[in-house]
Design an enzyme around this catalytic site. Structure first.
Site, PDB file in Angstrom:
ATOM      1  N   ALA A   1       0.813  -1.225   0.000  1.00 52.97           N
ATOM      2  CA  ALA A   1       0.000   0.000   0.000  1.00 52.97           C
ATOM      3  C   ALA A   1       0.845   1.273   0.000  1.00 52.97           C
ATOM      4  O   ALA A   1       0.407   2.328  -0.448  1.00 52.97           O
ATOM      5  CB  ALA A   1      -0.926  -0.021   1.212  1.00 52.97           C
TER       6      ALA A   1
ATOM      7  N   ILE B   1      -4.808  -3.595  -4.455  1.00 53.13           N
ATOM      8  CA  ILE B   1      -6.036  -3.971  -5.188  1.00 53.13           C
ATOM      9  C   ILE B   1      -6.550  -2.774  -5.990  1.00 53.13           C
ATOM     10  O   ILE B   1      -7.690  -2.766  -6.433  1.00 53.13           O
ATOM     11  CB  ILE B   1      -7.107  -4.459  -4.176  1.00 53.13           C
ATOM     12  CG1 ILE B   1      -7.367  -3.387  -3.104  1.00 53.13           C
ATOM     13  CG2 ILE B   1      -6.661  -5.764  -3.531  1.00 53.13           C
ATOM     14  CD1 ILE B   1      -8.424  -3.776  -2.080  1.00 53.13           C
TER      15      ILE B   1
ATOM     16  N   HIS C   1      -3.364 -10.118  -3.812  1.00 47.98           N
ATOM     17  CA  HIS C   1      -4.540  -9.987  -2.947  1.00 47.98           C
ATOM     18  C   HIS C   1      -5.784  -9.618  -3.746  1.00 47.98           C
ATOM     19  O   HIS C   1      -6.766  -9.128  -3.186  1.00 47.98           O
ATOM     20  CB  HIS C   1      -4.296  -8.941  -1.849  1.00 47.98           C
ATOM     21  CG  HIS C   1      -3.330  -9.436  -0.807  1.00 47.98           C
ATOM     22  ND1 HIS C   1      -2.770  -8.609   0.141  1.00 47.98           N
ATOM     23  CD2 HIS C   1      -2.796 -10.666  -0.584  1.00 47.98           C
ATOM     24  CE1 HIS C   1      -1.935  -9.320   0.905  1.00 47.98           C
ATOM     25  NE2 HIS C   1      -1.937 -10.573   0.477  1.00 47.98           N
TER      26      HIS C   1
ATOM     27  N   CYS D   1     -22.394 -19.022  -8.221  1.00 45.83           N
ATOM     28  CA  CYS D   1     -22.353 -19.300  -9.674  1.00 45.83           C
ATOM     29  C   CYS D   1     -21.160 -18.628 -10.359  1.00 45.83           C
ATOM     30  O   CYS D   1     -20.887 -18.873 -11.523  1.00 45.83           O
ATOM     31  CB  CYS D   1     -23.654 -18.820 -10.330  1.00 45.83           C
ATOM     32  SG  CYS D   1     -23.826 -17.020 -10.406  1.00 45.83           S
TER      33      CYS D   1
ATOM     34  N   CYS E   1     -26.711 -12.532  -5.168  1.00 46.15           N
ATOM     35  CA  CYS E   1     -26.759 -12.745  -6.624  1.00 46.15           C
ATOM     36  C   CYS E   1     -28.195 -13.032  -7.073  1.00 46.15           C
ATOM     37  O   CYS E   1     -28.917 -13.824  -6.447  1.00 46.15           O
ATOM     38  CB  CYS E   1     -25.872 -13.940  -6.977  1.00 46.15           C
ATOM     39  SG  CYS E   1     -25.764 -14.265  -8.750  1.00 46.15           S
TER      40      CYS E   1
ATOM     41  N   CYS F   1     -28.584 -16.607  -9.894  1.00 45.18           N
ATOM     42  CA  CYS F   1     -28.673 -18.047  -9.590  1.00 45.18           C
ATOM     43  C   CYS F   1     -29.584 -18.259  -8.375  1.00 45.18           C
ATOM     44  O   CYS F   1     -30.060 -17.305  -7.772  1.00 45.18           O
ATOM     45  CB  CYS F   1     -27.274 -18.620  -9.306  1.00 45.18           C
ATOM     46  SG  CYS F   1     -26.488 -17.915  -7.838  1.00 45.18           S
TER      47      CYS F   1
ATOM     48  N   SER G   1       4.821  -3.197   4.875  1.00 48.81           N
ATOM     49  CA  SER G   1       5.351  -3.484   6.227  1.00 48.81           C
ATOM     50  C   SER G   1       5.821  -4.933   6.312  1.00 48.81           C
ATOM     51  O   SER G   1       6.409  -5.346   7.311  1.00 48.81           O
ATOM     52  CB  SER G   1       4.253  -3.223   7.270  1.00 48.81           C
ATOM     53  OG  SER G   1       3.124  -4.056   6.992  1.00 48.81           O
TER      54      SER G   1
HETATM   55  N1  APR Z   1       7.070   5.875   0.583  1.00 51.30           N
HETATM   56  C1  APR Z   1       7.655   4.829   1.245  1.00 51.30           C
HETATM   57  N2  APR Z   1       7.005   4.049   2.150  1.00 51.30           N
HETATM   58  C2  APR Z   1       5.717   4.364   2.408  1.00 51.30           C
HETATM   59  C3  APR Z   1       5.038   5.430   1.774  1.00 51.30           C
HETATM   60  C4  APR Z   1       5.772   6.196   0.829  1.00 51.30           C
HETATM   61  N3  APR Z   1       5.232   7.228   0.168  1.00 51.30           N
HETATM   62  N4  APR Z   1       3.766   5.480   2.279  1.00 51.30           N
HETATM   63  C5  APR Z   1       3.658   4.480   3.170  1.00 51.30           C
HETATM   64  N5  APR Z   1       4.818   3.807   3.253  1.00 51.30           N
HETATM   65  C6  APR Z   1       5.103   2.603   4.039  1.00 51.30           C
HETATM   66  C7  APR Z   1       4.632   2.653   5.469  1.00 51.30           C
HETATM   67  O1  APR Z   1       5.690   3.114   6.297  1.00 51.30           O
HETATM   68  C8  APR Z   1       4.266   1.187   5.765  1.00 51.30           C
HETATM   69  O2  APR Z   1       5.321   0.509   6.445  1.00 51.30           O
HETATM   70  O3  APR Z   1       4.358   1.554   3.424  1.00 51.30           O
HETATM   71  C9  APR Z   1       4.077   0.546   4.387  1.00 51.30           C
HETATM   72  C10 APR Z   1       2.660   0.044   4.173  1.00 51.30           C
HETATM   73  O4  APR Z   1       2.456  -1.035   5.058  1.00 51.30           O
HETATM   74  P1  APR Z   1       0.953  -1.511   5.345  1.00 51.30           P
HETATM   75  O5  APR Z   1       0.121  -0.332   5.645  1.00 51.30           O
HETATM   76  O6  APR Z   1       1.039  -2.649   6.335  1.00 51.30           O
HETATM   77  O7  APR Z   1       0.462  -2.062   3.928  1.00 51.30           O
HETATM   78  P2  APR Z   1       0.779  -3.482   3.285  1.00 51.30           P
HETATM   79  O8  APR Z   1       2.123  -3.965   3.700  1.00 51.30           O
HETATM   80  O9  APR Z   1       0.529  -3.339   1.824  1.00 51.30           O
HETATM   81  O10 APR Z   1      -0.371  -4.420   3.929  1.00 51.30           O
HETATM   82  C11 APR Z   1      -0.413  -5.761   3.482  1.00 51.30           C
HETATM   83  O11 APR Z   1      -2.457  -6.099   4.748  1.00 51.30           O
HETATM   84  O12 APR Z   1      -4.517  -5.221   5.284  1.00 51.30           O
HETATM   85  C12 APR Z   1      -3.873  -6.149   4.521  1.00 51.30           C
HETATM   86  O13 APR Z   1      -4.577  -7.047   2.480  1.00 51.30           O
HETATM   87  C13 APR Z   1      -4.120  -5.855   3.071  1.00 51.30           C
HETATM   88  O14 APR Z   1      -2.609  -5.954   1.193  1.00 51.30           O
HETATM   89  C14 APR Z   1      -2.750  -5.498   2.535  1.00 51.30           C
HETATM   90  C15 APR Z   1      -1.835  -6.245   3.480  1.00 51.30           C
END
Ligand code: APR
Length: 255
Positions: free
Chosen positions: A24, A101, A117, A128, A150, A153, A201
């Site tokens: 993310a 996503i 994901h 279905c 749905c 079905c 993370s």
């Molecule tokens: N530049 C660098 N790092 C960044 C930036 C940025 N601009 N913005 C955010 N971050 C870092 C944050 O410091 C954080 O450690 O991105 C990391 C995002 O970590 P999470 O919020 O845990 O996201 P993610 O690792 O994608 O989560 C994994 O958890 O909730 C579920 O399914 C969901 O796919 C997701 C999964």
């Protein structure tokens, strides 16, 4: 620049088969919240909301939360997405495996993207398999009481034909979670000559286990604002910086 930057630039310059793992954090610069940083989605709501149990028990609240926090049809790819697409074009990046996503890698022009994901672009009937585009789900939510059931079905129990967004929830499994799907990802990682980890993370399994499968003598580069569990591993180069800023600077050095 610090040594990590210089080393990462030379590693990327030499690499011909980079596998990129994104989370993310690469989309926050497109205005999409991440999950666990101090401004993340989970500061407002518990992880539990994005679980299969919660979806079945509270489908209306689940959709309200998902459409508000996980569906961003107007979001635009940022510099980070665009540079990865450019590096794919130049033969540096082989494949992106993303937890996101939001479809922004594809919107930026990346062609080899695995959405580990799933995607918010579509939802499917769990009985279905009928596919409902997110736009149609938005319409149904506005106009129907039982929008999440749905009507294509029939089943005795309504909950057997719930329409679920095509995202992998906690307690759920996605198309890449099969033995074959997982093996094909591990093959990509094993044959990489550099692993580039951006904006995650690395706390959610099984995605967070992927870095363990890289060939030991191949470097891993992590660009992530916060620390990750892999930061102090041998052969790992870490920059706790903004992805957009660093990729732009590396790309400038490469050109
Ligand atoms: N530049 C660098 N790092 C960044 C930036 C940025 N601009 N913005 C955010 N971050 C870092 C944050 O410091 C954080 O450690 O991105 C990391 C995002 O970590 P999470 O919020 O845990 O996201 P993610 O690792 O994608 O989560 C994994 O958890 O909730 C579920 O399914 C969901 O796919 C997701 C999964």
């Amino acid at each position: 620049m610090n040594t990590s930057f210089d080393i990462c630039t030379s590693l990327i310059r030499k690499a011909k088969n980079i596998i990129v793992l994104t989370g993310a954090g690469i989309s926050t610069e497109s205005g999409i919240k991440d999950f666990r940083s101090k401004t993340g989605v989970y500061k407002m709501a518990p992880e539990y909301i994005l679980s299969l149990d919660y979806f079945y028990q509270h489908p209306v609240e689940f959709y309200q939360f998902a459409m508000e926090n996980l569906y961003h049809p107007d979001a635009k790819p940022n510099q980070g997405h665009k540079i990865l697409a450019k590096w794919e074009e130049q033969g540096r990046v082989q494949h992106i495996i993303t937890q996101n996503i939001d479809g922004l890698h594809q919107k930026a022009g990346s062609r080899h993207v695995i959405e580990f994901h799933g995607t918010m672009k579509t939802a499917s009937c769990l009985n279905c398999g009928k596919i409902y585009p997110a736009e149609e789900m938005e319409e149904r939510i506005q106009t129907m009481h039982d929008f999440y059931i749905c009507d294509h079905c029939e089943t005795k129990r309504e909950r057997n034909r719930y329409i679920k967004p095509d995202v992998v929830l906690f307690g759920d499994a996605g198309e890449w979670f099969t033995k074959k799907g997982f093996q094909s990802i591990l093959q990509l990682i094993k044959h990489a000559d550099c692993l580039l980890v951006l904006g995650t993370s690395l706390k959610v399994t099984p995605f967070s286990t992927f870095p363990q499968y890289r060939s030991q003598n191949d470097p891993m580069i992590i660009i992530n604002r916060d620390e990750t569990p892999y930061d102090s591993l041998a052969g790992t180069y870490v920059m706790h910086e903004s992805i957009g800023k660093i990729l732009t600077q590396i790309d400038r050095e490469l050109s």
